[in-house]
Design a protein around this motif. Structure first.
Motif, PDB file in Angstrom:
ATOM      1  N   GLU A  80      84.288  72.274  19.773  1.00  0.00           N
ATOM      2  CA  GLU A  80      85.169  72.396  20.943  1.00  0.00           C
ATOM      3  C   GLU A  80      84.358  72.484  22.238  1.00  0.00           C
ATOM      4  O   GLU A  80      84.660  71.802  23.222  1.00  0.00           O
ATOM      5  CB  GLU A  80      86.072  73.624  20.777  1.00  0.00           C
ATOM      6  CG  GLU A  80      87.163  73.720  21.801  1.00  0.00           C
ATOM      7  CD  GLU A  80      88.135  74.855  21.518  1.00  0.00           C
ATOM      8  OE1 GLU A  80      89.198  74.841  22.141  1.00  0.00           O
ATOM      9  OE2 GLU A  80      87.833  75.755  20.704  1.00  0.00           O
ATOM     10  N   ARG A 111      85.275  71.515  26.391  1.00  0.00           N
ATOM     11  CA  ARG A 111      86.288  72.555  26.549  1.00  0.00           C
ATOM     12  C   ARG A 111      85.556  73.885  26.710  1.00  0.00           C
ATOM     13  O   ARG A 111      85.166  74.510  25.730  1.00  0.00           O
ATOM     14  CB  ARG A 111      87.216  72.569  25.339  1.00  0.00           C
ATOM     15  CG  ARG A 111      87.978  71.266  25.227  1.00  0.00           C
ATOM     16  CD  ARG A 111      88.954  71.275  24.069  1.00  0.00           C
ATOM     17  NE  ARG A 111      89.470  69.939  23.882  1.00  0.00           N
ATOM     18  CZ  ARG A 111      89.349  69.242  22.766  1.00  0.00           C
ATOM     19  NH1 ARG A 111      88.744  69.772  21.721  1.00  0.00           N
ATOM     20  NH2 ARG A 111      89.836  68.037  22.678  1.00  0.00           N
ATOM     21  N   ARG A 166      82.677  69.226  23.278  1.00  0.00           N
ATOM     22  CA  ARG A 166      83.607  68.230  23.830  1.00  0.00           C
ATOM     23  C   ARG A 166      84.050  68.578  25.247  1.00  0.00           C
ATOM     24  O   ARG A 166      84.967  67.973  25.774  1.00  0.00           O
ATOM     25  CB  ARG A 166      84.812  68.082  22.918  1.00  0.00           C
ATOM     26  CG  ARG A 166      84.439  67.452  21.595  1.00  0.00           C
ATOM     27  CD  ARG A 166      85.629  67.240  20.713  1.00  0.00           C
ATOM     28  NE  ARG A 166      85.215  66.550  19.501  1.00  0.00           N
ATOM     29  CZ  ARG A 166      85.894  66.553  18.382  1.00  0.00           C
ATOM     30  NH1 ARG A 166      87.060  67.195  18.313  1.00  0.00           N
ATOM     31  NH2 ARG A 166      85.448  65.912  17.324  1.00  0.00           N
ATOM     32  N   ALA A 215      88.337  78.878  24.429  1.00  0.00           N
ATOM     33  CA  ALA A 215      87.381  78.125  23.598  1.00  0.00           C
ATOM     34  C   ALA A 215      86.101  78.927  23.398  1.00  0.00           C
ATOM     35  O   ALA A 215      85.559  78.978  22.290  1.00  0.00           O
ATOM     36  CB  ALA A 215      87.068  76.778  24.245  1.00  0.00           C
TER      37      ALA A 215
END
Length: 181
Positions: free
Chosen positions: A141, A146, A144, A151
């Motif tokens: 996460e 985030r 990517r 997160a």
């Protein structure tokens, strides 16, 4: 090799995206060290995914290899370098101390506080292949982009589980990097 003469101070606000609650990065270091000596106004941890090298921390050089994880506090003076012919690859997650303190407060007694250990050697871990695989899944996460608080908290709690709770001796000698210092 002599230790570091010049120490740069990294500031969280200077290298995080606007609105981000953490910094995530993958660094590849091919130079012999120490490369980019620094301290910072935040806490961070990193783990080695490939290559071999050294971590210079608080005046001492320590070898690094795949599976090594190190928790770094604001006052630590540190830098990295690869062994000759190697590229050291490390994954790094950095965030404000207040984020960690709030997590510890909300989960009192359930979350080992890796960052409160005064001896920097006790903030080192040797991860197993299984732990590295679990960590690679947990960090997706963040990788990517985030980088919000939810997160980050999911990642930190998963990391505590993978590194601390699963490793029963999360704050003792069995979890430390297994070599003489």
């Amino acid at each position: 090799m002599a230790y570091i003469d010049f120490m740069r101070k990294l500031r969280f606000r200077d290298f995080c995206l606007p609105g981000a609650q953490c910094h995530f990065g993958v660094s590849r270091i091919a130079q012999r060290g120490p490369v980019d000596p620094h301290t910072h106004d935040f806490i961070e941890f990193f783990w080695i995914t490939s290559g071999q090298g050294n971590h210079w921390i608080n005046g001492q050089s320590r070898p690094l290899q795949p599976g090594d994880m190190v928790f770094v506090v604001e006052s630590d003076q540190h830098a990295f370098g690869a062994h000759q012919g190697q590229t050291l690859t490390l994954v790094n997650v950095a965030f404000p101390r207040r984020t960690w303190r709030e997590l510890i407060r909300r989960h009192e007694g359930q979350v080992p506080d890796f960052f409160e250990l005064q001896d920097d050697r006790r903030r080192e871990r040797r991860l197993t292949g299984l732990q590295l695989n679990q960590l690679a899944e947990a960090v997706v996460e963040l990788s990517r982009g985030r980088l919000g608080s939810a997160a980050l908290e999911r990642f930190l709690l998963n990391t505590v589980w993978i590194v601390g709770v699963v490793n029963e001796a999360s704050l003792g000698n069995p979890g430390q990097i297994g070599r003489a210092h």
